[in-house]
Write a protein that holds these residues in place. Structure first.
Motif, PDB file in Angstrom:
ATOM      1  N   ARG A  81      33.546  43.876  48.084  1.00 60.65           N
ATOM      2  CA  ARG A  81      34.788  43.158  47.802  1.00 60.65           C
ATOM      3  C   ARG A  81      35.265  43.518  46.396  1.00 60.65           C
ATOM      4  N   LEU A  82      36.571  43.694  46.248  1.00 54.95           N
ATOM      5  CA  LEU A  82      37.114  43.976  44.930  1.00 54.95           C
ATOM      6  C   LEU A  82      36.851  42.776  44.021  1.00 54.95           C
ATOM      7  N   PRO A  83      36.285  43.015  42.851  1.00 54.31           N
ATOM      8  CA  PRO A  83      35.909  41.900  41.964  1.00 54.31           C
ATOM      9  C   PRO A  83      37.069  41.433  41.081  1.00 54.31           C
ATOM     10  N   ILE A  84      37.560  40.243  41.334  1.00 54.70           N
ATOM     11  CA  ILE A  84      38.626  39.668  40.520  1.00 54.70           C
ATOM     12  C   ILE A  84      37.989  39.196  39.209  1.00 54.70           C
ATOM     13  N   PRO A  85      38.612  39.478  38.069  1.00 54.80           N
ATOM     14  CA  PRO A  85      38.050  38.985  36.804  1.00 54.80           C
ATOM     15  C   PRO A  85      37.832  37.471  36.863  1.00 54.80           C
ATOM     16  N   TRP A  95      45.043  49.354  44.949  1.00 60.42           N
ATOM     17  CA  TRP A  95      44.845  48.106  45.671  1.00 60.42           C
ATOM     18  C   TRP A  95      45.515  46.971  44.921  1.00 60.42           C
ATOM     19  N   TRP A  96      46.463  46.310  45.569  1.00 62.54           N
ATOM     20  CA  TRP A  96      47.245  45.212  45.001  1.00 62.54           C
ATOM     21  C   TRP A  96      46.683  43.907  45.541  1.00 62.54           C
ATOM     22  N   ILE A  97      46.274  42.995  44.664  1.00 60.27           N
ATOM     23  CA  ILE A  97      45.736  41.709  45.096  1.00 60.27           C
ATOM     24  C   ILE A  97      46.896  40.777  45.452  1.00 60.27           C
ATOM     25  N   VAL A  98      46.837  40.231  46.657  1.00 65.02           N
ATOM     26  CA  VAL A  98      47.864  39.317  47.171  1.00 65.02           C
ATOM     27  C   VAL A  98      47.167  38.058  47.690  1.00 65.02           C
ATOM     28  N   PRO A  99      47.887  36.944  47.836  1.00 65.33           N
ATOM     29  CA  PRO A  99      47.269  35.740  48.407  1.00 65.33           C
ATOM     30  C   PRO A  99      46.785  35.991  49.838  1.00 65.33           C
ATOM     31  N   ALA A 127      43.491  44.779  53.516  1.00 67.26           N
ATOM     32  CA  ALA A 127      42.083  44.406  53.507  1.00 67.26           C
ATOM     33  C   ALA A 127      41.949  42.891  53.365  1.00 67.26           C
ATOM     34  N   ILE A 128      41.552  42.235  54.447  1.00 72.93           N
ATOM     35  CA  ILE A 128      41.352  40.789  54.427  1.00 72.93           C
ATOM     36  C   ILE A 128      40.176  40.474  53.509  1.00 72.93           C
ATOM     37  N   GLY A 129      40.391  39.508  52.614  1.00 73.43           N
ATOM     38  CA  GLY A 129      39.343  39.133  51.667  1.00 73.43           C
ATOM     39  C   GLY A 129      39.088  40.195  50.616  1.00 73.43           C
ATOM     40  N   ALA A 130      39.987  41.175  50.516  1.00 77.19           N
ATOM     41  CA  ALA A 130      39.830  42.296  49.580  1.00 77.19           C
ATOM     42  C   ALA A 130      38.503  43.008  49.811  1.00 77.19           C
ATOM     43  N   ARG A 131      38.080  43.032  51.079  1.00 77.48           N
ATOM     44  CA  ARG A 131      36.844  43.736  51.457  1.00 77.48           C
ATOM     45  C   ARG A 131      37.238  45.082  52.034  1.00 77.48           C
ATOM     46  N   MET A 132      36.640  46.095  51.492  1.00 76.43           N
ATOM     47  CA  MET A 132      36.983  47.455  51.883  1.00 76.43           C
ATOM     48  C   MET A 132      36.137  47.880  53.076  1.00 76.43           C
ATOM     49  N   GLY A 133      36.792  48.368  54.147  1.00 79.77           N
ATOM     50  CA  GLY A 133      36.112  48.743  55.377  1.00 79.77           C
ATOM     51  C   GLY A 133      35.219  49.957  55.262  1.00 79.77           C
ATOM     52  N   ASP A 134      35.761  51.080  54.835  1.00 82.82           N
ATOM     53  CA  ASP A 134      34.966  52.298  54.738  1.00 82.82           C
ATOM     54  C   ASP A 134      35.498  53.154  53.592  1.00 82.82           C
ATOM     55  N   PRO A 135      35.565  52.577  52.406  1.00 85.27           N
ATOM     56  CA  PRO A 135      36.087  53.362  51.302  1.00 85.27           C
ATOM     57  C   PRO A 135      35.082  54.381  50.817  1.00 85.27           C
ATOM     58  N   SER A 136      35.549  55.324  50.064  1.00 84.41           N
ATOM     59  CA  SER A 136      34.707  56.404  49.558  1.00 84.41           C
ATOM     60  C   SER A 136      33.566  55.883  48.705  1.00 84.41           C
ATOM     61  N   TRP A 137      33.732  54.732  48.083  1.00 81.31           N
ATOM     62  CA  TRP A 137      32.729  54.257  47.138  1.00 81.31           C
ATOM     63  C   TRP A 137      31.627  53.432  47.772  1.00 81.31           C
ATOM     64  N   THR A 138      31.588  53.267  49.107  1.00 80.24           N
ATOM     65  CA  THR A 138      30.497  52.520  49.726  1.00 80.24           C
ATOM     66  C   THR A 138      29.484  53.435  50.398  1.00 80.24           C
ATOM     67  N   HIS A 194      42.184  35.616  48.440  1.00 81.85           N
ATOM     68  CA  HIS A 194      42.832  36.883  48.098  1.00 81.85           C
ATOM     69  C   HIS A 194      42.505  37.976  49.088  1.00 81.85           C
ATOM     70  N   ASP A 195      43.536  38.757  49.362  1.00 75.62           N
ATOM     71  CA  ASP A 195      43.454  39.949  50.188  1.00 75.62           C
ATOM     72  C   ASP A 195      43.921  41.101  49.306  1.00 75.62           C
ATOM     73  N   ALA A 196      43.885  42.295  49.840  1.00 83.14           N
ATOM     74  CA  ALA A 196      44.353  43.452  49.074  1.00 83.14           C
ATOM     75  C   ALA A 196      45.196  44.345  49.966  1.00 83.14           C
ATOM     76  N   VAL A 197      46.238  44.915  49.364  1.00 81.96           N
ATOM     77  CA  VAL A 197      47.100  45.870  50.055  1.00 81.96           C
ATOM     78  C   VAL A 197      46.892  47.216  49.377  1.00 81.96           C
ATOM     79  N   GLY A 198      46.473  48.203  50.152  1.00 84.19           N
ATOM     80  CA  GLY A 198      46.249  49.542  49.619  1.00 84.19           C
ATOM     81  C   GLY A 198      47.456  50.425  49.835  1.00 84.19           C
ATOM     82  N   THR A 199      47.890  51.082  48.768  1.00 85.14           N
ATOM     83  CA  THR A 199      48.985  52.043  48.858  1.00 85.14           C
ATOM     84  C   THR A 199      48.482  53.388  48.365  1.00 85.14           C
ATOM     85  N   SER A 200      49.245  54.408  48.599  1.00 88.48           N
ATOM     86  CA  SER A 200      48.852  55.728  48.114  1.00 88.48           C
ATOM     87  C   SER A 200      48.977  55.762  46.590  1.00 88.48           C
TER      88      SER A 200
END
Length: 153
Positions: free
Chosen positions: A29-33, A73-77, A93-104, A42-48
């Motif tokens: 999950r993307l870590p919010i400060p 990745w833009w954090i949205v409600p 990404a529901i819950g700002a959880r990344m499904g299969d990103p390069s970093w996992t 929070h969810d996240a919207v990924g754009t190019s």
């Protein structure tokens, strides 16, 4: 005759949520400060990455933005996907959880980067307003905005 109490092999289960979501506990999950409250979830919207800079400059208010080698990745409600269809070139990404990103991956791809916090808001809210973000991503990708009034999912 006294019978000792035994646990019911079929305990009463609460009703299933009306809109079940996939189990995403195994995804990072993307870590919010910590100083930024996420009272709306929070969810996240990924754009190019190509659209990221344009979006950052165009929106009057921007929340937390993360970037990796494939997305900004833009954090949205939470629930910002309900009733609308995000353009096909975006990733929601529901819950700002990344499904299969390069970093996992166990062994990262060469050149893959971990998402890093690129922008943190000054006003104490981690959210980018989803409606302006939605219309801007539609415009940038050439997609027509689509929504459904009264949609529940």
């Amino acid at each position: 005759m006294f019978r000792p109490h035994s646990r019911d092999p079929h305990p009463c289960r609460s009703a299933a949520p009306p809109h079940p979501t996939p189990d995403r506990r195994d995804h990072l999950r993307l870590p919010i400060p910590p100083q930024l409250p996420t009272t709306l979830g929070h969810d996240a919207v990924g754009t190019s990455p190509e659209h990221g800079e344009t979006i950052l400059e165009a929106l009057p208010r921007v929340g937390c933005v993360f970037a990796d080698d494939r997305h900004w990745w833009w954090i949205v409600p939470s629930g910002s996907h309900i009733g609308i269809t995000w353009p096909p070139s975006t990733t929601y990404a529901i819950g700002a959880r990344m499904g299969d990103p390069s970093w996992t991956a166990t062994r990262p791809r060469p050149g893959a980067s971990h998402p890093r916090l690129l922008h943190s808001p000054m006003d104490g809210s981690p959210y980018t307003p989803p409606i302006p973000l939605y219309f801007l991503t539609c415009r940038l990708t050439g997609s027509s905005p689509r929504w459904s009034l009264g949609a529940t999912d």
